[in-house]
Motif scaffolding. Structure first.
Motif, mmCIF file in Angstrom:
data_model
loop_
_atom_site.group_PDB
_atom_site.id
_atom_site.type_symbol
_atom_site.label_atom_id
_atom_site.label_comp_id
_atom_site.label_asym_id
_atom_site.label_seq_id
_atom_site.Cartn_x
_atom_site.Cartn_y
_atom_site.Cartn_z
ATOM 1 N N LYS A 188 0.853 -1.185 0.000
ATOM 2 C CA LYS A 188 0.000 0.000 0.000
ATOM 3 C C LYS A 188 0.892 1.238 0.000
ATOM 4 C CE LYS A 188 -3.843 -2.370 0.456
ATOM 5 N NZ LYS A 188 -4.699 -2.579 -0.694
ATOM 6 N N LYS A 189 0.491 2.233 -0.780
ATOM 7 C CA LYS A 189 1.273 3.465 -0.880
ATOM 8 C C LYS A 189 0.777 4.496 0.136
ATOM 9 C CE LYS A 189 3.540 1.987 -4.506
ATOM 10 N NZ LYS A 189 4.870 1.466 -4.320
ATOM 11 N N ASP A 190 1.707 5.313 0.627
ATOM 12 C CA ASP A 190 1.373 6.429 1.520
ATOM 13 C C ASP A 190 0.453 6.026 2.659
ATOM 14 O OD1 ASP A 190 2.842 8.163 -0.205
ATOM 15 O OD2 ASP A 190 1.099 8.262 -1.534
ATOM 16 N N MET A 191 0.861 5.018 3.419
ATOM 17 C CA MET A 191 0.055 4.566 4.553
ATOM 18 C C MET A 191 0.136 5.575 5.684
ATOM 19 S SD MET A 191 0.498 0.501 5.241
ATOM 20 C CE MET A 191 2.262 0.599 5.430
ATOM 21 N N PRO A 192 -1.019 6.017 6.187
ATOM 22 C CA PRO A 192 -0.952 6.826 7.408
ATOM 23 C C PRO A 192 -0.582 5.900 8.581
ATOM 24 C CG PRO A 192 -3.238 6.416 6.780
ATOM 25 C CD PRO A 192 -2.370 5.839 5.690
ATOM 26 N N ASN A 193 0.121 6.445 9.555
ATOM 27 C CA ASN A 193 0.514 5.682 10.752
ATOM 28 C C ASN A 193 1.345 4.442 10.409
ATOM 29 O OD1 ASN A 193 -1.063 7.435 12.416
ATOM 30 N ND2 ASN A 193 -2.883 6.310 11.750
ATOM 31 N N GLU A 194 2.199 4.557 9.399
ATOM 32 C CA GLU A 194 2.976 3.399 8.956
ATOM 33 C C GLU A 194 3.839 2.815 10.079
ATOM 34 O OE1 GLU A 194 6.146 1.982 5.514
ATOM 35 O OE2 GLU A 194 5.246 3.962 5.371
ATOM 36 N N LYS A 195 4.446 3.681 10.879
ATOM 37 C CA LYS A 195 5.311 3.205 11.966
ATOM 38 C C LYS A 195 4.508 2.377 12.967
ATOM 39 C CE LYS A 195 8.939 4.824 15.049
ATOM 40 N NZ LYS A 195 9.671 5.992 15.573
#
Length: 199
Positions: A161-168
């Motif tokens: 998935k691209k540009d995931m919010p909250n990736e960390k």
């Protein structure tokens, strides 16, 4: 571009190699079931890597984006995954595969003993088929438990998935889930061992 167009004449051998590996694992599973009454391989799946996926891999590795490079430099153009119920069954299948004269094992990666930083656990065997219908073909066999297959399938979907919010946060939760799954695998193996001791 289709797989046949990309891989050319080698595609037929690749299909045969895929079938040969699936048959080999089915043979192991059937023999164990007959002798011990257990089904060591719950299910098996396979694929031949799509041209798009292979071209991305070749580019990432800095290799020529050709079928020749795919067939000579990469092992997983043909991929088979064997999924077992218990971690013990993973290693038993791996040991059996190591003894098969039809397989020339080139490299092994034990992500059970040494998990990836993200928590990924599986056993990878990179090989070349020495005899039979798929002779000369390179392939990869992955062996893992049901629990780890479940985790890896979901992680794979999320990873792209691209540009995931909250990736960390998501990565941290995935690692936590992977550790919990490893703990469940260990508990299930312990339960199985206790049942065997009291049988």
């Amino acid at each position: 571009m289709t797989q046949e167009e990309f891989y050319g004449p080698a595609y037929e051998t690749m299909k045969k190699a895929e079938g040969q590996l699936l048959d080999l694992i089915a043979l192991y599973s059937a023999a164990k079931r007959e002798r011990e009454g257990v089904k060591p391989v719950v299910y098996c799946c396979s694929r031949i890597k799509t041209p798009d996926s292979m071209l991305r891999k070749l580019e990432k590795r800095g290799l020529a984006q050709t079928a020749d490079a795919a067939l000579q430099e990469v092992f997983d153009a043909v991929g088979v995954r064997a999924v077992c119920a218990f971690a013990e069954d993973v290693y038993r299948l791996v040991r059996w595969l190591q003894q098969q004269p039809v397989l020339c094992i080139m490299k092994e990666k034990d992500y059970y003993a040494y998990p990836k930083p993200n928590g990924y656990r599986s056993y990878h065997i990179l090989l070349k088929i020495a005899d039979g219908a798929g002779k000369g073909c390179r392939a990869e066999i992955q062996v893992r438990t049901i629990a780890n297959d479940f985790w890896a399938t979901l992680e794979h979907q999320i990873k792209y998935k691209k540009d995931m919010p909250n990736e960390k946060l998501i990565r941290s939760e995935l690692k936590r889930c992977a550790d919990e799954i490893a703990s469940v695998d260990l508990s299930m193996q312990t339960i199985r061992d206790i049942i065997r001791e009291n049988a």
